[in-house]
Design a protein around this motif. Structure first.
Motif, PDB file in Angstrom:
ATOM      1  N   SER A 128      11.990   6.379   1.475  1.00  0.00           N
ATOM      2  CA  SER A 128      12.948   5.159   2.257  1.00  0.00           C
ATOM      3  C   SER A 128      12.114   4.589   3.367  1.00  0.00           C
ATOM      4  O   SER A 128      12.607   3.847   3.748  1.00  0.00           O
ATOM      5  N   VAL A 129      11.284   5.253   3.908  1.00  0.00           N
ATOM      6  CA  VAL A 129      10.334   4.775   5.045  1.00  0.00           C
ATOM      7  C   VAL A 129       9.475   3.828   4.555  1.00  0.00           C
ATOM      8  O   VAL A 129       9.369   2.684   4.993  1.00  0.00           O
ATOM      9  N   LEU A 130       8.643   4.036   3.466  1.00  0.00           N
ATOM     10  CA  LEU A 130       7.349   3.476   2.981  1.00  0.00           C
ATOM     11  C   LEU A 130       7.743   2.071   2.083  1.00  0.00           C
ATOM     12  O   LEU A 130       7.238   1.053   2.464  1.00  0.00           O
ATOM     13  N   VAL A 131       8.738   2.514   1.101  1.00  0.00           N
ATOM     14  CA  VAL A 131       8.826   1.147   0.191  1.00  0.00           C
ATOM     15  C   VAL A 131       9.594   0.074   0.737  1.00  0.00           C
ATOM     16  O   VAL A 131       8.973  -1.160   0.456  1.00  0.00           O
ATOM     17  N   PRO A 132      10.488   0.136   1.612  1.00  0.00           N
ATOM     18  CA  PRO A 132      10.896  -1.326   2.238  1.00  0.00           C
ATOM     19  C   PRO A 132       9.966  -1.754   2.932  1.00  0.00           C
ATOM     20  O   PRO A 132       9.876  -3.171   3.312  1.00  0.00           O
ATOM     21  N   LYS A 133       9.118  -0.983   3.983  1.00  0.00           N
ATOM     22  CA  LYS A 133       7.809  -1.603   4.500  1.00  0.00           C
ATOM     23  C   LYS A 133       6.803  -2.233   3.663  1.00  0.00           C
ATOM     24  O   LYS A 133       6.632  -3.321   3.986  1.00  0.00           O
ATOM     25  N   ILE A 134       6.458  -1.853   2.349  1.00  0.00           N
ATOM     26  CA  ILE A 134       5.776  -2.593   1.493  1.00  0.00           C
ATOM     27  C   ILE A 134       6.140  -3.726   1.094  1.00  0.00           C
ATOM     28  O   ILE A 134       5.643  -4.784   1.103  1.00  0.00           O
ATOM     29  N   SER A 135       7.758  -3.942   0.938  1.00  0.00           N
ATOM     30  CA  SER A 135       8.278  -4.854   0.159  1.00  0.00           C
ATOM     31  C   SER A 135       8.398  -5.984   1.184  1.00  0.00           C
ATOM     32  O   SER A 135       7.947  -7.144   0.906  1.00  0.00           O
ATOM     33  N   GLU A 136       8.639  -5.556   2.465  1.00  0.00           N
ATOM     34  CA  GLU A 136       8.611  -6.359   3.603  1.00  0.00           C
ATOM     35  C   GLU A 136       7.227  -7.374   3.720  1.00  0.00           C
ATOM     36  O   GLU A 136       7.309  -8.231   3.851  1.00  0.00           O
ATOM     37  N   GLN A 137       6.061  -6.333   3.730  1.00  0.00           N
ATOM     38  CA  GLN A 137       5.019  -6.965   3.883  1.00  0.00           C
ATOM     39  C   GLN A 137       4.460  -7.832   2.812  1.00  0.00           C
ATOM     40  O   GLN A 137       3.649  -8.972   2.989  1.00  0.00           O
ATOM     41  N   ARG A 138       4.846  -7.312   1.504  1.00  0.00           N
ATOM     42  CA  ARG A 138       4.359  -7.931   0.441  1.00  0.00           C
ATOM     43  C   ARG A 138       5.173  -9.564   0.393  1.00  0.00           C
ATOM     44  O   ARG A 138       4.126 -10.551   0.107  1.00  0.00           O
ATOM     45  N   ARG A 139       6.410  -9.545   0.652  1.00  0.00           N
ATOM     46  CA  ARG A 139       7.134 -11.102   0.927  1.00  0.00           C
ATOM     47  C   ARG A 139       6.386 -11.765   2.135  1.00  0.00           C
ATOM     48  O   ARG A 139       6.134 -12.999   1.878  1.00  0.00           O
ATOM     49  N   ARG A 140       6.110 -11.232   3.368  1.00  0.00           N
ATOM     50  CA  ARG A 140       5.346 -11.878   4.525  1.00  0.00           C
ATOM     51  C   ARG A 140       3.856 -12.346   3.775  1.00  0.00           C
ATOM     52  O   ARG A 140       3.582 -13.579   4.087  1.00  0.00           O
ATOM     53  N   HIS A 141       3.206 -11.448   3.130  1.00  0.00           N
ATOM     54  CA  HIS A 141       1.830 -11.713   2.598  1.00  0.00           C
ATOM     55  C   HIS A 141       2.110 -13.147   1.637  1.00  0.00           C
ATOM     56  O   HIS A 141       1.115 -13.928   1.804  1.00  0.00           O
ATOM     57  N   GLN A 142       3.008 -12.916   0.774  1.00  0.00           N
ATOM     58  CA  GLN A 142       3.118 -14.174  -0.149  1.00  0.00           C
ATOM     59  C   GLN A 142       3.421 -15.392   0.535  1.00  0.00           C
ATOM     60  O   GLN A 142       3.122 -16.270   0.075  1.00  0.00           O
ATOM     61  N   LYS A 143       4.268 -15.165   1.282  1.00  0.00           N
ATOM     62  CA  LYS A 143       4.797 -16.663   2.273  1.00  0.00           C
ATOM     63  C   LYS A 143       3.434 -17.167   2.818  1.00  0.00           C
ATOM     64  O   LYS A 143       3.110 -18.304   2.886  1.00  0.00           O
ATOM     65  N   LEU A 144       2.672 -16.339   3.267  1.00  0.00           N
ATOM     66  CA  LEU A 144       1.345 -16.706   4.152  1.00  0.00           C
ATOM     67  C   LEU A 144       0.254 -17.306   3.123  1.00  0.00           C
ATOM     68  O   LEU A 144      -0.309 -18.464   3.093  1.00  0.00           O
TER      69      LEU A 144
ATOM     70  N   THR B 214      -6.900  -0.980  -4.179  1.00  0.00           N
ATOM     71  CA  THR B 214      -6.622  -0.565  -5.500  1.00  0.00           C
ATOM     72  C   THR B 214      -5.265  -0.569  -6.036  1.00  0.00           C
ATOM     73  O   THR B 214      -4.956  -0.454  -7.066  1.00  0.00           O
ATOM     74  N   PHE B 215      -4.163  -0.306  -5.074  1.00  0.00           N
ATOM     75  CA  PHE B 215      -3.083  -0.336  -5.306  1.00  0.00           C
ATOM     76  C   PHE B 215      -2.192  -1.548  -5.117  1.00  0.00           C
ATOM     77  O   PHE B 215      -1.027  -1.986  -5.085  1.00  0.00           O
ATOM     78  N   SER B 216      -2.793  -2.759  -4.667  1.00  0.00           N
ATOM     79  CA  SER B 216      -2.401  -4.080  -4.441  1.00  0.00           C
ATOM     80  C   SER B 216      -1.624  -4.853  -5.566  1.00  0.00           C
ATOM     81  O   SER B 216      -0.577  -5.392  -5.226  1.00  0.00           O
ATOM     82  N   SER B 217      -1.930  -4.404  -6.708  1.00  0.00           N
ATOM     83  CA  SER B 217      -1.127  -5.192  -7.813  1.00  0.00           C
ATOM     84  C   SER B 217      -0.010  -4.354  -8.312  1.00  0.00           C
ATOM     85  O   SER B 217       0.692  -4.880  -9.470  1.00  0.00           O
ATOM     86  N   ILE B 218       0.288  -3.023  -7.970  1.00  0.00           N
ATOM     87  CA  ILE B 218       1.371  -2.243  -8.828  1.00  0.00           C
ATOM     88  C   ILE B 218       2.697  -2.489  -8.175  1.00  0.00           C
ATOM     89  O   ILE B 218       2.858  -3.142  -6.872  1.00  0.00           O
ATOM     90  N   SER B 219       3.719  -2.422  -8.930  1.00  0.00           N
ATOM     91  CA  SER B 219       5.272  -2.915  -8.586  1.00  0.00           C
ATOM     92  C   SER B 219       5.666  -1.987  -7.770  1.00  0.00           C
ATOM     93  O   SER B 219       5.278  -0.893  -7.670  1.00  0.00           O
ATOM     94  N   THR B 220       6.877  -2.299  -7.358  1.00  0.00           N
ATOM     95  CA  THR B 220       7.529  -1.561  -6.233  1.00  0.00           C
ATOM     96  C   THR B 220       7.993  -0.174  -6.843  1.00  0.00           C
ATOM     97  O   THR B 220       8.051   0.791  -6.300  1.00  0.00           O
ATOM     98  N   THR B 221       8.568  -0.359  -8.135  1.00  0.00           N
ATOM     99  CA  THR B 221       9.014   0.715  -9.109  1.00  0.00           C
ATOM    100  C   THR B 221       7.819   1.754  -9.169  1.00  0.00           C
ATOM    101  O   THR B 221       7.841   2.937  -8.964  1.00  0.00           O
ATOM    102  N   ASP B 222       6.575   1.380  -9.523  1.00  0.00           N
ATOM    103  CA  ASP B 222       5.458   2.151  -9.664  1.00  0.00           C
ATOM    104  C   ASP B 222       5.119   2.917  -8.342  1.00  0.00           C
ATOM    105  O   ASP B 222       4.702   4.010  -8.296  1.00  0.00           O
ATOM    106  N   ILE B 223       5.229   2.184  -7.209  1.00  0.00           N
ATOM    107  CA  ILE B 223       5.010   2.466  -5.990  1.00  0.00           C
ATOM    108  C   ILE B 223       5.918   3.853  -5.622  1.00  0.00           C
ATOM    109  O   ILE B 223       5.325   4.884  -5.053  1.00  0.00           O
ATOM    110  N   LYS B 224       7.235   3.603  -5.806  1.00  0.00           N
ATOM    111  CA  LYS B 224       8.035   4.674  -5.796  1.00  0.00           C
ATOM    112  C   LYS B 224       7.886   5.896  -6.593  1.00  0.00           C
ATOM    113  O   LYS B 224       7.809   6.943  -5.936  1.00  0.00           O
ATOM    114  N   LYS B 225       7.267   5.753  -7.781  1.00  0.00           N
ATOM    115  CA  LYS B 225       7.041   6.997  -8.613  1.00  0.00           C
ATOM    116  C   LYS B 225       5.720   7.471  -7.965  1.00  0.00           C
ATOM    117  O   LYS B 225       5.738   8.773  -7.979  1.00  0.00           O
ATOM    118  N   PHE B 226       4.711   6.754  -7.746  1.00  0.00           N
ATOM    119  CA  PHE B 226       3.513   7.167  -7.116  1.00  0.00           C
ATOM    120  C   PHE B 226       3.899   8.122  -5.821  1.00  0.00           C
ATOM    121  O   PHE B 226       3.341   9.161  -5.504  1.00  0.00           O
TER     122      PHE B 226
END
Length: 394
Positions: free
Chosen positions: A102-118, A81-93
């Motif tokens: 600082s631990v989670l958001v970079p991880k999410i961004s990295e995974q999203r880039r990898r996922h989009q590449k796939l 249910t969170f897959s479409s929210i932006s990085t900014t919204d994730i930070k607020k959430f």
């Protein structure tokens, strides 16, 4: 000897125990199990905000592999249910949940880039799908009931996970905006052509079709022989397929028409899928879904008036050059039948072309390759499901 509890006290204790048991069952039912063997133990995580506290705080015992798995489940996968929210919204959430951003958001961004590449790497390089929605208002279709914009918008949700170049033609601003949202994560392989439908050759024949339908005693088959714009819309699919090829929008080898509602039974499915050319496909022909036996001696006039059909028009597949050639021929065939004072959907046009009389008059050079449906499933959608391959994006 043990002292016996008074009846009322014993009853009260039983009630409390039952309530505690029910509460435990409720809480246990509110968690999901992430089965990952770490040091020989299973890790259990709650699906509420406690999840973040357990995973992200500095004292978390989970290693990076499990963390990546949870991030994918929560923020990346289509089921989330969170897959479409932006990085900014994730930070607020996450800030509201008091976790270490600082631990989670970079991880999410990295995974999203990898996922989009796939996802990009999984998109078909040789098969473009074309569809269209022309706003004809709400209309009756046979015994299936009333068809409306809202119904087509619901069906179109199935295109969200199609990993093919997709071209959508429409004259509806509402539908255009809807498709932009649906294909937001696949915008790099999506083209929406918002246009006036009267610029398409098939719709320029609406006046002639209307005159035919107004003939005394012309059979009424809803909406095929009642709504001239509907018949034009069915003929227009060959126009837009050919235009997509001619303009080289995605420059693939194969092109296919697919109705907006073709995968109507999959609107709740959240699997990525790629459409592939069907097996044993002859590139010199056009692939259709066979619905009835082909009778060469059928009378073309009877085919139109009696609403007869041989193949279904919900999906058409062909090589780009073949589609281009066939479209020019098809429009001449439509004019030929209009001069005979008959019209219906493209299914009747196709059948009539390949009857004995149709062949003699029109001399088609491109043949049809009909695919015979096999159970189970709805026979009308057989060809599409034959082409549909589910892709796992991890």
């Amino acid at each position: 000897m043990a002292k016996r509890l008074p009846y009322k006290t014993g009853f009260f204790v039983c009630i409390v125990l039952v309530l505690l048991l029910m509460f435990k069952i409720y809480k246990d039912g509110d968690r999901f199990e992430l089965q990952k063997i770490v040091g020989g133990s299973e890790v259990y995580l709650y699906n509420n905000e406690d999840l973040f506290h357990r995973l992200i705080r500095g004292n978390s015992s989970l290693n990076s592999t499990i963390l990546d798995k949870v991030i994918s489940r929560l923020f990346i996968s289509p089921q989330s249910t969170f897959s479409s929210i932006s990085t900014t919204d994730i930070k607020k959430f996450l800030d509201q949940k008091n976790v270490i951003i600082s631990v989670l958001v970079p991880k999410i961004s990295e995974q999203r880039r990898r996922h989009q590449k796939l996802i990009r790497n999984s998109v078909s390089k040789n098969f473009t799908l074309v569809t269209a929605y022309w706003d004809l208002g709400t209309f009756r279709k046979g015994s299936a009931g009333m068809f409306s914009t809202s119904l087509y918008k619901k069906w179109a949700i199935a295109f969200r996970y199609m990993l093919n170049p997709l071209v959508i033609y429409t004259d509806s601003l509402e539908f255009r905006n809807h498709m932009e949202t649906i294909r937001e994560n696949l915008s790099f392989c999506t083209k929406i052509v918002y246009m006036n439908r009267t610029n398409i050759g098939a719709f320029q024949r609406v006046g002639k079709i209307k005159e035919i339908y107004e003939q005394p005693n012309y059979p009424k088959h809803y909406p095929n022989t009642v709504n001239p714009a509907y018949a034009a819309a069915q003929n227009a699919k060959y126009n837009v397929m050919a235009e997509t090829y001619r303009h080289g929008l995605f420059n693939t080898t194969y092109y296919g028409w697919i109705d907006v509602g073709y995968f109507r039974d999959l609107v709740n499915a959240k699997d990525f899928y790629v459409m592939v050319v069907p097996p044993d496909f002859d590139p010199t022909r056009l692939a259709f879904n066979r619905m009835n036996s082909y009778v060469e001696t059928s009378d073309p006039i009877k085919v139109f008036r009696d609403n007869m059909y041989w193949v279904g028009g919900g999906m058409v597949i062909g090589e780009g050059k073949v589609i281009d050639e066939f479209e020019r021929f098809y429009q001449r065939a439509v004019d030929f039948f209009l001069d005979l004072k008959v019209m219906n959907s493209d299914q009747q046009v196709i059948y009539s072309i390949y009857t004995k009389k149709g062949r003699q008059a029109l001399k088609p050079e491109i043949e049809i390759q009909p695919y015979l449906p096999k159970p189970p499933g709805n026979a009308w959608f057989y060809l599409g499901f034959l082409c549909r391959n589910v892709i796992k994006i991890i």
